[in-house]
Design a protein around this motif. Structure first.
Motif, PDB file in Angstrom:
ATOM      1  N   GLY A  24       0.830  -1.307   0.073  1.00 35.45           N
ATOM      2  CA  GLY A  24       0.069  -0.036   0.034  1.00 35.45           C
ATOM      3  C   GLY A  24       0.798   1.259  -0.006  1.00 35.45           C
ATOM      4  N   ILE A  25       2.030   1.354   0.304  1.00 36.26           N
ATOM      5  CA  ILE A  25       3.006   2.287   0.664  1.00 36.26           C
ATOM      6  C   ILE A  25       3.578   2.730  -0.466  1.00 36.26           C
ATOM      7  CG2 ILE A  25       4.610   1.199   1.794  1.00 36.26           C
ATOM      8  CD1 ILE A  25       3.818   4.419   2.920  1.00 36.26           C
ATOM      9  N   ILE A  26       4.005   1.757  -1.333  1.00 41.69           N
ATOM     10  CA  ILE A  26       4.862   1.779  -2.497  1.00 41.69           C
ATOM     11  C   ILE A  26       4.770   3.087  -3.471  1.00 41.69           C
ATOM     12  CG2 ILE A  26       5.337   0.947  -4.766  1.00 41.69           C
ATOM     13  CD1 ILE A  26       6.851  -0.613  -2.595  1.00 41.69           C
ATOM     14  N   MET A  27       3.478   3.459  -3.777  1.00 37.75           N
ATOM     15  CA  MET A  27       3.386   4.627  -4.799  1.00 37.75           C
ATOM     16  C   MET A  27       2.975   5.914  -3.893  1.00 37.75           C
ATOM     17  SD  MET A  27       4.161   4.341  -7.819  1.00 37.75           S
ATOM     18  CE  MET A  27       3.003   5.485  -8.851  1.00 37.75           C
ATOM     19  N   LEU A  28       2.643   5.958  -2.603  1.00 38.13           N
ATOM     20  CA  LEU A  28       2.196   7.090  -1.795  1.00 38.13           C
ATOM     21  C   LEU A  28       3.081   8.214  -1.929  1.00 38.13           C
ATOM     22  CD1 LEU A  28       0.151   5.904   1.204  1.00 38.13           C
ATOM     23  CD2 LEU A  28      -0.542   6.204  -1.054  1.00 38.13           C
ATOM     24  N   PRO A  29       4.270   8.256  -1.541  1.00 40.21           N
ATOM     25  CA  PRO A  29       5.156   9.475  -1.779  1.00 40.21           C
ATOM     26  C   PRO A  29       5.077  10.170  -2.891  1.00 40.21           C
ATOM     27  CG  PRO A  29       6.609   7.495  -0.770  1.00 40.21           C
ATOM     28  CD  PRO A  29       5.152   6.867  -1.438  1.00 40.21           C
ATOM     29  N   THR A  30       4.949   9.654  -4.041  1.00 39.68           N
ATOM     30  CA  THR A  30       4.736  10.359  -5.362  1.00 39.68           C
ATOM     31  C   THR A  30       3.286  10.955  -5.254  1.00 39.68           C
ATOM     32  OG1 THR A  30       6.355   8.993  -6.850  1.00 39.68           O
ATOM     33  CG2 THR A  30       4.500  10.216  -7.703  1.00 39.68           C
ATOM     34  N   SER A  31       2.366  10.367  -4.858  1.00 39.69           N
ATOM     35  CA  SER A  31       1.127  11.029  -5.000  1.00 39.69           C
ATOM     36  C   SER A  31       1.002  12.193  -3.987  1.00 39.69           C
ATOM     37  CB  SER A  31      -0.051   9.863  -4.722  1.00 39.69           C
ATOM     38  OG  SER A  31       0.097   9.010  -5.480  1.00 39.69           O
ATOM     39  N   MET A  32       1.431  11.916  -2.791  1.00 40.43           N
ATOM     40  CA  MET A  32       1.235  12.739  -1.694  1.00 40.43           C
ATOM     41  C   MET A  32       2.161  14.095  -1.881  1.00 40.43           C
ATOM     42  SD  MET A  32       1.292  10.375   1.604  1.00 40.43           S
ATOM     43  CE  MET A  32       0.819  11.661   2.750  1.00 40.43           C
ATOM     44  N   ALA A  33       3.313  13.949  -2.763  1.00 43.71           N
ATOM     45  CA  ALA A  33       4.219  15.135  -3.162  1.00 43.71           C
ATOM     46  C   ALA A  33       3.648  15.942  -4.078  1.00 43.71           C
ATOM     47  CB  ALA A  33       5.594  14.380  -3.708  1.00 43.71           C
ATOM     48  N   GLN A  34       2.611  15.569  -4.813  1.00 41.10           N
ATOM     49  CA  GLN A  34       1.912  16.461  -5.574  1.00 41.10           C
ATOM     50  C   GLN A  34       1.223  17.725  -4.851  1.00 41.10           C
ATOM     51  OE1 GLN A  34       0.026  13.738  -7.964  1.00 41.10           O
ATOM     52  NE2 GLN A  34       1.567  12.788  -8.884  1.00 41.10           N
ATOM     53  N   LEU A  35       0.949  17.126  -3.581  1.00 41.01           N
ATOM     54  CA  LEU A  35       0.233  18.399  -2.873  1.00 41.01           C
ATOM     55  C   LEU A  35       1.350  19.075  -2.003  1.00 41.01           C
ATOM     56  CD1 LEU A  35      -2.979  16.606  -1.879  1.00 41.01           C
ATOM     57  CD2 LEU A  35      -2.725  18.773  -3.307  1.00 41.01           C
ATOM     58  N   GLY A  36       2.410  18.409  -1.668  1.00 41.52           N
ATOM     59  CA  GLY A  36       3.445  18.941  -0.803  1.00 41.52           C
ATOM     60  C   GLY A  36       3.429  18.184   0.606  1.00 41.52           C
ATOM     61  N   ALA A  37       4.529  18.453   1.515  1.00 44.35           N
ATOM     62  CA  ALA A  37       4.726  17.911   2.468  1.00 44.35           C
ATOM     63  C   ALA A  37       3.766  18.042   3.547  1.00 44.35           C
ATOM     64  CB  ALA A  37       5.974  18.053   3.235  1.00 44.35           C
ATOM     65  N   LEU A 251       9.699  18.435  -6.492  1.00 40.83           N
ATOM     66  CA  LEU A 251       9.037  18.333  -8.006  1.00 40.83           C
ATOM     67  C   LEU A 251       9.720  16.980  -8.475  1.00 40.83           C
ATOM     68  CD1 LEU A 251       7.910  19.665 -10.388  1.00 40.83           C
ATOM     69  CD2 LEU A 251      10.165  20.694 -10.888  1.00 40.83           C
ATOM     70  N   GLU A 252      11.002  16.628  -8.161  1.00 39.99           N
ATOM     71  CA  GLU A 252      11.396  15.307  -8.625  1.00 39.99           C
ATOM     72  C   GLU A 252      10.531  14.225  -8.007  1.00 39.99           C
ATOM     73  OE1 GLU A 252      15.839  13.099  -8.704  1.00 39.99           O
ATOM     74  OE2 GLU A 252      15.751  15.101  -7.814  1.00 39.99           O
ATOM     75  N   LEU A 253      10.321  14.201  -6.888  1.00 44.08           N
ATOM     76  CA  LEU A 253       9.517  13.155  -6.361  1.00 44.08           C
ATOM     77  C   LEU A 253       8.098  13.109  -6.653  1.00 44.08           C
ATOM     78  CD1 LEU A 253       9.499  11.045  -3.860  1.00 44.08           C
ATOM     79  CD2 LEU A 253       8.637  12.722  -2.395  1.00 44.08           C
ATOM     80  N   ALA A 254       7.404  14.192  -6.999  1.00 35.40           N
ATOM     81  CA  ALA A 254       6.090  14.168  -7.590  1.00 35.40           C
ATOM     82  C   ALA A 254       6.016  13.779  -8.842  1.00 35.40           C
ATOM     83  CB  ALA A 254       5.389  15.843  -7.667  1.00 35.40           C
ATOM     84  N   ASN A 255       6.935  13.533  -9.492  1.00 35.31           N
ATOM     85  CA  ASN A 255       7.188  12.971 -10.965  1.00 35.31           C
ATOM     86  C   ASN A 255       7.859  11.529 -11.044  1.00 35.31           C
ATOM     87  OD1 ASN A 255       6.024  15.074 -12.916  1.00 35.31           O
ATOM     88  ND2 ASN A 255       7.396  16.374 -11.925  1.00 35.31           N
ATOM     89  N   ALA A 256       8.072  11.083  -9.821  1.00 35.82           N
ATOM     90  CA  ALA A 256       8.912   9.625  -9.806  1.00 35.82           C
ATOM     91  C   ALA A 256       7.777   8.427  -9.814  1.00 35.82           C
ATOM     92  CB  ALA A 256       9.572   9.633  -8.282  1.00 35.82           C
ATOM     93  N   SER A 257       8.303   7.472 -10.921  1.00 31.44           N
ATOM     94  CA  SER A 257       7.303   6.420 -10.831  1.00 31.44           C
ATOM     95  C   SER A 257       7.737   5.211  -9.820  1.00 31.44           C
ATOM     96  CB  SER A 257       7.604   5.792 -12.277  1.00 31.44           C
ATOM     97  OG  SER A 257       9.211   5.393 -12.712  1.00 31.44           O
ATOM     98  N   ALA A 258       9.037   5.280  -9.260  1.00 26.55           N
ATOM     99  CA  ALA A 258       9.624   4.656  -8.068  1.00 26.55           C
ATOM    100  C   ALA A 258       9.968   5.334  -6.964  1.00 26.55           C
ATOM    101  CB  ALA A 258      10.318   3.599  -9.103  1.00 26.55           C
ATOM    102  N   PRO A 259       9.404   5.974  -6.359  1.00 22.37           N
ATOM    103  CA  PRO A 259       9.830   6.936  -5.019  1.00 22.37           C
ATOM    104  C   PRO A 259      10.951   6.392  -4.174  1.00 22.37           C
ATOM    105  CG  PRO A 259       7.580   6.377  -4.983  1.00 22.37           C
ATOM    106  CD  PRO A 259       7.724   5.811  -6.110  1.00 22.37           C
ATOM    107  N   PHE A 260      10.559   5.094  -3.734  1.00 18.66           N
ATOM    108  CA  PHE A 260      11.666   4.457  -2.926  1.00 18.66           C
ATOM    109  C   PHE A 260      13.079   4.103  -3.477  1.00 18.66           C
ATOM    110  CE2 PHE A 260       7.669   4.451  -0.346  1.00 18.66           C
ATOM    111  CZ  PHE A 260       8.149   4.532   1.141  1.00 18.66           C
ATOM    112  N   ALA A 261      12.823   3.631  -4.664  1.00 17.41           N
ATOM    113  CA  ALA A 261      14.031   3.353  -5.468  1.00 17.41           C
ATOM    114  C   ALA A 261      14.940   4.509  -5.495  1.00 17.41           C
ATOM    115  CB  ALA A 261      13.787   2.640  -6.719  1.00 17.41           C
ATOM    116  N   LEU A 262      14.103   5.809  -6.079  1.00 19.11           N
ATOM    117  CA  LEU A 262      14.780   7.111  -6.200  1.00 19.11           C
ATOM    118  C   LEU A 262      15.530   7.489  -4.763  1.00 19.11           C
ATOM    119  CD1 LEU A 262      15.022   9.663  -7.669  1.00 19.11           C
ATOM    120  CD2 LEU A 262      13.058  10.394  -7.199  1.00 19.11           C
TER     121      LEU A 262
END
Length: 444
Positions: A24-37, A251-262
């Motif tokens: 469940g957590i895998i893609m969340l950082p990218t989706s949440m980054a689109q609104l900010g911390a 900005l980099e996190l909001a467009n990442a397809s693999a946030p934890f790998a990044l």
């Protein structure tokens, strides 16, 4: 089972935490980054609501031991139509969630197969391919599925929990401050927009009461393990998504397809990032494998009650509902096609909101069933008051979360629910006949 061989509080708490985290957590950082911390604040609201929901479900499980899970709890207060609608919506929510998990895996696979990130059709082909791969893998039966899932889930838990601890050595306050609220949204608006995302990470908490017969002192340990397990998952979620916002520019996190790998690539090197990516793919596939089986079993349980087509009840020699799985595969493929998008994160966000809506309605119906369950169990006044207070918090959060999912997702959920009433109308006759037969048999 001998009491000494039963699971204690610590073991059950660990089990609940591991089961909930999944993919469940895998893609969340990218989706949440689109609104900010600022979106991190929604974790607190969702953690409180999720613990209230989880506790209420454990009370349902302790006081109502009949099979059927959420659907059985719903039927206690809302009769047969409640059982059907709960099963129907929960079934759809699992199917939608499976598509979202498959998209998460494809997002991480693009590093190894760049073509998967080349457009909407490539993303769809990759998603459909994973859906059918995990369906076919389930033909071997529940034993194989369980063994694979118990191993692969660590592919997400180790990197995410590890980041929660070691990531702070790379955390930069300036990066986090710049990511705080880039869209200048009001605080409550930012929280509301991310409620569906944070709720997504806690979906599955309703399964916590299912192991009560294998637990020491279940009346005490099941509710405590559910609360502690949900809290443990919440701590890992909050820490990991906070630290990543202070390492990777927004900005980099909001467009990442693999946030934890990044983030691991930034902390160490690209090789480590690729290893994390491979672990995430493994975890998503393992999680999807388990949820495919759960989806088919939900359909089978409902078919056994005479509420879904009988083809879902047919089992192979290895105890796998293969025909039902094939039907589920067609349904999920259609869902993936209908929500197709060139951006994995955008498609993921759409599906998460719809999955949350179709999950929250069964949550509300099952939670309200606790009132009838407590009445039938003749619990003490103190227990009734305590459980009702927690229940009101759980339902209040569920209603707020429904509102936060947005007009499009709620409209979709309402249309699906209305269609469900039509379906039940065709089934109602058989239950009227059954009830009439029971009443005749009871006459002197």
């Amino acid at each position: 089972m001998a009491e000494s061989k039963k699971m204690g509080l610590v073991g059950l708490t660990t089990l609940v935490t591991v089961n909930m985290m999944g993919s469940g957590i895998i893609m969340l950082p990218t989706s949440m980054a689109q609104l900010g911390a600022v979106s991190l604040l929604s974790w607190g609201v969702t953690a409180i609501g999720s613990m209230a929901i989880a506790y209420s479900f454990t009370q349902c499980g302790v006081l109502c031991t009949r099979p059927g899970g959420l659907s059985a709890y719903t039927e206690e207060a809302h009769a047969k139509s409640g059982f059907f609608l709960c099963s129907y919506l929960y079934f759809l929510s699992l199917a939608i969630a499976n598509v979202a998990v498959a998209i998460s895996a494809v997002g991480y696979m693009t590093a190894f197969i760049p073509w998967l990130g080349s457009g909407a059709m490539a993303l769809f082909i990759g998603t459909a391919g994973l859906i059918w791969l995990t369906i076919v893998a389930n033909f071997g039966g529940p034993n194989i599925t369980g063994r694979i899932g118990a191993i692969t889930v660590w592919g997400v838990i180790i990197p995410v929990a590890g980041l929660s601890v070691i990531g702070w050595f790379w955390f930069e306050k300036e990066v986090f401050a710049q990511a705080w609220n880039p869209n200048q949204l009001p605080i409550w608006e930012a929280i509301g927009k991310t409620i569906p995302l944070t709720l997504w990470a806690f979906l599955g908490m309703e399964s916590a009461a299912q192991a009560s017969d294998a637990v020491e002192n279940p009346q005490r340990n099941v509710p405590l393990a559910c609360l502690f397990g949900t809290l443990g998952a919440a701590v890992v979620y909050v820490l990991s998504t906070t630290v990543i916002q202070g390492i990777v520019p927004n900005l980099e996190l909001a467009n990442a397809s693999a946030p934890f790998a990044l983030v691991y690539a930034k902390m160490f090197n690209p090789v480590i990032g690729n290893i994390i990516m491979a672990l995430a793919v493994m975890a998503c596939i393992g999680s999807l494998l388990g949820w495919q089986f759960t989806l088919a079993q939900t359909a089978k349980m409902t078919a056994d009650q005479g509420m879904f087509p009988s083809l879902f009840s047919k089992l192979s020699s290895r105890n796998a509902p293969i025909i039902g799985m094939l039907v589920c595969g067609v349904l999920q493929t259609a869902m993936a096609l209908s929500t197709v998008s060139p951006n994995a994160s955008a498609q993921f966000g759409k599906l998460v909101s719809l999955a949350a809506v179709t999950n929250l309605i069964p949550y509300v119906t099952a939670l309200t069933g606790l009132l009838a369950i407590m009445y039938k169990a003749r619990v003490s006044a103190a227990v009734y008051s305590r459980n009702t207070l927690v229940l009101l918090v759980a339902v209040g959060y569920s209603l707020y979360a429904l509102y936060a999912c947005g007009m499009e997702a709620v409209l979709g959920g309402a249309l699906v629910l209305a269609f469900g009433y039509l379906l039940y109308g065709f089934l109602a006759e058989r239950f009227i006949i059954q009830q009439a037969a029971v009443e005749r048999a009871e006459l002197p």
